[in-house]
Enzyme design. Structure first.
Site, PDB file in Angstrom:
ATOM      1  N   LYS A 115       0.835  -1.201   0.000  1.00  0.00           N
ATOM      2  CA  LYS A 115       0.000   0.000   0.000  1.00  0.00           C
ATOM      3  C   LYS A 115       0.874   1.257   0.000  1.00  0.00           C
ATOM      4  O   LYS A 115       0.485   2.288  -0.546  1.00  0.00           O
ATOM      5  CB  LYS A 115      -0.944  -0.016   1.195  1.00  0.00           C
ATOM      6  N   GLU A 199      -3.460   6.390   8.609  1.00  0.00           N
ATOM      7  CA  GLU A 199      -4.415   7.054   7.730  1.00  0.00           C
ATOM      8  C   GLU A 199      -5.485   7.683   8.600  1.00  0.00           C
ATOM      9  O   GLU A 199      -5.831   7.127   9.651  1.00  0.00           O
ATOM     10  CB  GLU A 199      -5.096   6.030   6.805  1.00  0.00           C
ATOM     11  N   HIS A 234     -14.502  -5.287   7.340  1.00  0.00           N
ATOM     12  CA  HIS A 234     -13.759  -4.758   6.199  1.00  0.00           C
ATOM     13  C   HIS A 234     -13.747  -5.709   5.005  1.00  0.00           C
ATOM     14  O   HIS A 234     -12.932  -5.568   4.102  1.00  0.00           O
ATOM     15  CB  HIS A 234     -12.310  -4.400   6.568  1.00  0.00           C
ATOM     16  N   ARG A 291      -5.608  -7.909 -10.052  1.00  0.00           N
ATOM     17  CA  ARG A 291      -6.136  -9.235 -10.424  1.00  0.00           C
ATOM     18  C   ARG A 291      -7.612  -9.093 -10.738  1.00  0.00           C
ATOM     19  O   ARG A 291      -8.192  -8.026 -10.600  1.00  0.00           O
ATOM     20  CB  ARG A 291      -5.987 -10.178  -9.229  1.00  0.00           C
TER      21      ARG A 291
HETATM   22  P1  ADP Z   1     -12.044  -8.726  -3.434  1.00  0.00           P
HETATM   23  O1  ADP Z   1     -12.398  -7.310  -3.554  1.00  0.00           O
HETATM   24  O2  ADP Z   1     -11.686  -9.373  -4.733  1.00  0.00           O
HETATM   25  O3  ADP Z   1     -12.976  -9.489  -2.605  1.00  0.00           O
HETATM   26  P2  ADP Z   1     -10.346  -9.210  -1.229  1.00  0.00           P
HETATM   27  O4  ADP Z   1      -9.409  -8.210  -0.654  1.00  0.00           O
HETATM   28  O5  ADP Z   1     -11.549  -9.566  -0.433  1.00  0.00           O
HETATM   29  O6  ADP Z   1     -10.698  -8.644  -2.641  1.00  0.00           O
HETATM   30  O7  ADP Z   1      -9.509 -10.508  -1.560  1.00  0.00           O
HETATM   31  C1  ADP Z   1      -9.927 -11.551  -2.409  1.00  0.00           C
HETATM   32  C2  ADP Z   1      -9.321 -12.825  -1.966  1.00  0.00           C
HETATM   33  O8  ADP Z   1      -7.931 -12.719  -1.759  1.00  0.00           O
HETATM   34  C3  ADP Z   1      -9.922 -13.275  -0.662  1.00  0.00           C
HETATM   35  O9  ADP Z   1     -10.013 -14.667  -0.689  1.00  0.00           O
HETATM   36  C4  ADP Z   1      -8.901 -12.759   0.346  1.00  0.00           C
HETATM   37  O10 ADP Z   1      -8.966 -13.529   1.513  1.00  0.00           O
HETATM   38  C5  ADP Z   1      -7.616 -12.947  -0.404  1.00  0.00           C
HETATM   39  N1  ADP Z   1      -6.551 -11.989  -0.023  1.00  0.00           N
HETATM   40  C6  ADP Z   1      -6.321 -10.781  -0.557  1.00  0.00           C
HETATM   41  N2  ADP Z   1      -5.222 -10.206  -0.048  1.00  0.00           N
HETATM   42  C7  ADP Z   1      -4.719 -11.067   0.847  1.00  0.00           C
HETATM   43  C8  ADP Z   1      -3.566 -11.057   1.707  1.00  0.00           C
HETATM   44  N3  ADP Z   1      -2.687 -10.063   1.747  1.00  0.00           N
HETATM   45  N4  ADP Z   1      -3.408 -12.113   2.522  1.00  0.00           N
HETATM   46  C9  ADP Z   1      -4.271 -13.144   2.492  1.00  0.00           C
HETATM   47  N5  ADP Z   1      -5.347 -13.219   1.693  1.00  0.00           N
HETATM   48  C10 ADP Z   1      -5.573 -12.207   0.876  1.00  0.00           C
HETATM   49  P1  ADP Z   2      -7.606  -4.516   2.046  1.00  0.00           P
HETATM   50  O1  ADP Z   2      -6.286  -4.629   1.361  1.00  0.00           O
HETATM   51  O2  ADP Z   2      -7.703  -5.340   3.249  1.00  0.00           O
HETATM   52  O3  ADP Z   2      -8.731  -4.673   1.071  1.00  0.00           O
HETATM   53  P2  ADP Z   2      -8.257  -1.656   2.037  1.00  0.00           P
HETATM   54  O4  ADP Z   2      -7.274  -0.556   2.205  1.00  0.00           O
HETATM   55  O5  ADP Z   2      -8.779  -1.874   0.664  1.00  0.00           O
HETATM   56  O6  ADP Z   2      -7.607  -2.993   2.595  1.00  0.00           O
HETATM   57  O7  ADP Z   2      -9.457  -1.395   3.050  1.00  0.00           O
HETATM   58  C1  ADP Z   2     -10.481  -2.358   3.243  1.00  0.00           C
HETATM   59  C2  ADP Z   2     -11.689  -1.681   3.893  1.00  0.00           C
HETATM   60  O8  ADP Z   2     -11.340  -1.063   5.146  1.00  0.00           O
HETATM   61  C3  ADP Z   2     -12.286  -0.538   3.075  1.00  0.00           C
HETATM   62  O9  ADP Z   2     -13.191  -1.007   2.111  1.00  0.00           O
HETATM   63  C4  ADP Z   2     -12.963   0.291   4.164  1.00  0.00           C
HETATM   64  O10 ADP Z   2     -14.192  -0.276   4.553  1.00  0.00           O
HETATM   65  C5  ADP Z   2     -12.011   0.171   5.336  1.00  0.00           C
HETATM   66  N1  ADP Z   2     -11.021   1.282   5.341  1.00  0.00           N
HETATM   67  C6  ADP Z   2      -9.778   1.272   4.818  1.00  0.00           C
HETATM   68  N2  ADP Z   2      -9.147   2.453   5.002  1.00  0.00           N
HETATM   69  C7  ADP Z   2     -10.010   3.249   5.664  1.00  0.00           C
HETATM   70  C8  ADP Z   2      -9.960   4.613   6.169  1.00  0.00           C
HETATM   71  N3  ADP Z   2      -8.863   5.366   6.031  1.00  0.00           N
HETATM   72  N4  ADP Z   2     -11.055   5.094   6.805  1.00  0.00           N
HETATM   73  C9  ADP Z   2     -12.165   4.338   6.964  1.00  0.00           C
HETATM   74  N5  ADP Z   2     -12.275   3.058   6.528  1.00  0.00           N
HETATM   75  C10 ADP Z   2     -11.216   2.516   5.882  1.00  0.00           C
END
Ligand code: ADP
Ligand code: ADP
Ligand code: MG
Length: 490
Positions: A115, A199, A234, A291
């Site tokens: 990130k 953040e 989340h 992806r």
């Molecule tokens: P999407 O928006 O496609 O649902 P997710 O963040 O929920 O994206 O991730 C999709 C899949 O990849 C899920 O099965 C999630 O558990 C897995 N995944 C994504 N990032 C990671 C990570 N850093 N470590 C473990 N699993 C991950």
């Molecule tokens: P991941 O890699 O696990 O998908 P993201 O950065 O995409 O992580 O964040 C996943 C979720 O966490 C977001 O969809 C939102 O609901 C919450 N989130 C992330 N960052 C923030 C923020 N700065 N403030 C509020 N909610 C957040």
């Protein structure tokens, strides 16, 4: 491309194979021992057992997968989502073996997989970001000072985080130190990288993401947005496209910014740029997923574009045939993730055998799944059974059709999130479009599941009484309790 190996399982493996099949490309499935009879194995032209059940000995064993691909003269590997899909080392090894990786370059995966690196890469493109720190921080005192400047609540985030893991909300300064130590140790154990950053915690945001496609010749388009604000811990549970709050102007601007993010990492293929959007429609770049996304079908339903086909064509080096001005949004689509989890019991995985499994059918109903009646849900992997997707001419129609499809879906043997989906779709906050990422936390309580379908429950109860009195001399008490989902299903 004559032969494609799909380095995945379940619904996404099948979904990719379907498109490959239509394109006249032969498919190779890989499977762990427990998946021997899974539909993705039966659908493929060839299938190879890759190892024992734990993912790290099968679906995550990149070296073995590449070995199999070589033995079978595979031209390309599609990683799906999860597993090896965002693993730059794997993508590089695939390329070094002379096999096409259906996805972006290892470089793009690497940049967007962190990130922090992602923020650094898009910095000069003038894309709004969540206020905060754009580098890793280890000094607790310095971090605390910064947090004070940004203002509480603060989110401590793992740079390598994903899947909703690796985030800690800190409400006030007194809790900061403890939470930061926890965040670092969690990030270290979960992702092997203890880098954390800060953040601003956006109080009531929406999660809205843009689908992009970029080819190897510098062309890129966006395929509009997906609204993914209905989340648990989340993690997305229900998605739709388009979002009911974006104006055409904001949509266009977000789309253009998403394309800039793709350019910032020299992206090729299908990717998703995630944003947080506040109540004034200010949006902030969150991260990019390099992806195919779980929720990609809603985009396919409103644009008519097969995203897997596009991924394959791009991997083959073809220029995009889609043009931004010929893309448009048609109608509305909703997707529900159907998990083998018990919504009445804190969404604990409900592992068992699908003693009954009948899909809903009909026009504009799409079921992407990887199970058949009689199969068991393995404990080793994600307990998602299916994705239920419906399309309608407008949002209400898509929602109504989803409710009908949920009613038709027959799953017995495990508890599922179907009744939870019904709860969301019938809730006023959802139907009105006035919701944020806290929808589930704010509105859902397990008890509500019994209230959500009072008419159905009433009819079932009356029917039970009637059947009982009519037939009590010949029958035992009939088991009419469909309203009572998940309670006696194991
Ligand atoms: P999407 O928006 O496609 O649902 P997710 O963040 O929920 O994206 O991730 C999709 C899949 O990849 C899920 O099965 C999630 O558990 C897995 N995944 C994504 N990032 C990671 C990570 N850093 N470590 C473990 N699993 C991950
Ligand atoms: P991941 O890699 O696990 O998908 P993201 O950065 O995409 O992580 O964040 C996943 C979720 O966490 C977001 O969809 C939102 O609901 C919450 N989130 C992330 N960052 C923030 C923020 N700065 N403030 C509020 N909610 C957040
Ligand atoms: Mg995300």
């Amino acid at each position: 491309m004559k032969k494609l190996l799909i380095a995945n399982r379940g619904e996404i493996a099948l979904r990719i194979m379907r498109t490959a099949h239509e394109m006249g490309i032969k498919t190779v499935a890989i499977f762990s021992e427990i998946d021997r009879n899974a539909p993705h194995v039966r659908f493929a032209d060839e299938a190879v057992c890759i190892g024992p059940n734990p993912s790290n000995q099968s679906y995550l064993n990149g070296a073995r997968i590449i070995e199999v691909a070589r033995e079978l003269n595979v031209d390309a590997i599609h990683p799906g989502y999860g597993f090896l899909s965002e693993n730059a080392v794997f993508a590089r090894a695939v390329e070094s073996a002379g096999i096409l990786f259906v996805g972006p370059s290892p470089f793009s995966i690497e940049v967007m997989g962190s990130k922090l690196a992602a923020k650094a890469a898009v910095k000069e493109y003038d894309i709004p970001m969540v206020p905060g720190l754009d580098r890793a921080i280890t000094d607790v005192e310095a971090a605390k000072n910064l947090a004070r400047k940004i203002g509480f609540p603060i989110l401590i985030k793992a740079s390598a985080g994903g899947g909703g893991k690796g985030m800690r909300i800190v409400e006030k300064e007194a809790e900061f130190e403890e939470q930061m130590q926890r965040a670092i140790s969690e990030a270290t154990s979960a992702f092997g990288d203890g880098s954390v950053f800060l953040e601003k915690y956006i109080a009531s945001p929406r999660h809205i993401e843009i689908q992009v496609l970029a080819d190897q010749h510098g062309n890129a388009v966006h395929l509009f947005e997906r609204e993914c604000s209905v989340q648990r811990r989340h993690q997305k549970v229900l998605e739709e496209a388009p979002s009911s709050i974006l104006t055409p102007e904001v949509r266009k601007k977000m789309g253009q910014d998403a394309i800039k993010v793709a350019r910032a990492c020299n992206y090729r293929g299908a990717g998703t740029v995630e944003f947080l959007v506040d109540d004034k429609l200010n949006y902030y770049f969150l991260e990019m997923n390099t992806r195919l996304q779980v929720e990609h079908p809603v985009t396919e339903m409103i644009t008519g574009v097969d995203l897997v086909e596009q991924q394959i064509l791009i991997a083959l080096g073809q220029p995009l045939s889609l043009r931004q001005d010929s893309l448009s949004i048609k109608g509305h689509a909703v997707e529900l993730r159907v998990y083998a989890e018990d919504p009445q019991n804190n969404f604990l995985p409900s592992i068992g055998t699908l003693t009954r499994y009948q899909r809903p059918r009909g026009a504009n109903i799409r079921v992407d799944d990887g199970y058949d009646e009689g199969m068991s849900i393995p404990i080793y992997y994600d307990p998602m059974i299916a994705k239920l997707i419906t399309w309608g001419g407008n949002r209400d129609a898509a929602i109504q059709l989803m409710l009908e499809a949920i009613g038709q879906y027959e799953i017995e043997g495990v508890a599922t999130t179907l009744p939870f989906g019904r709860f969301v779709l019938e809730h006023e906050a959802f139907t009105s479009g006035q919701f944020d990422t806290h929808f589930v936390q704010k509105h859902f309580k397990p008890e509500k599941l019994e209230e959500t379908n009072p008419v159905g429950a009433e009819i079932a109860a009356q029917l039970a009484v009637k059947l009982y009195s009519d037939y009590q001399r010949v029958l035992k008490v009939p088991n009419v309790d469909q309203s009572n989902w998940g309670k006696d299903n194991r």
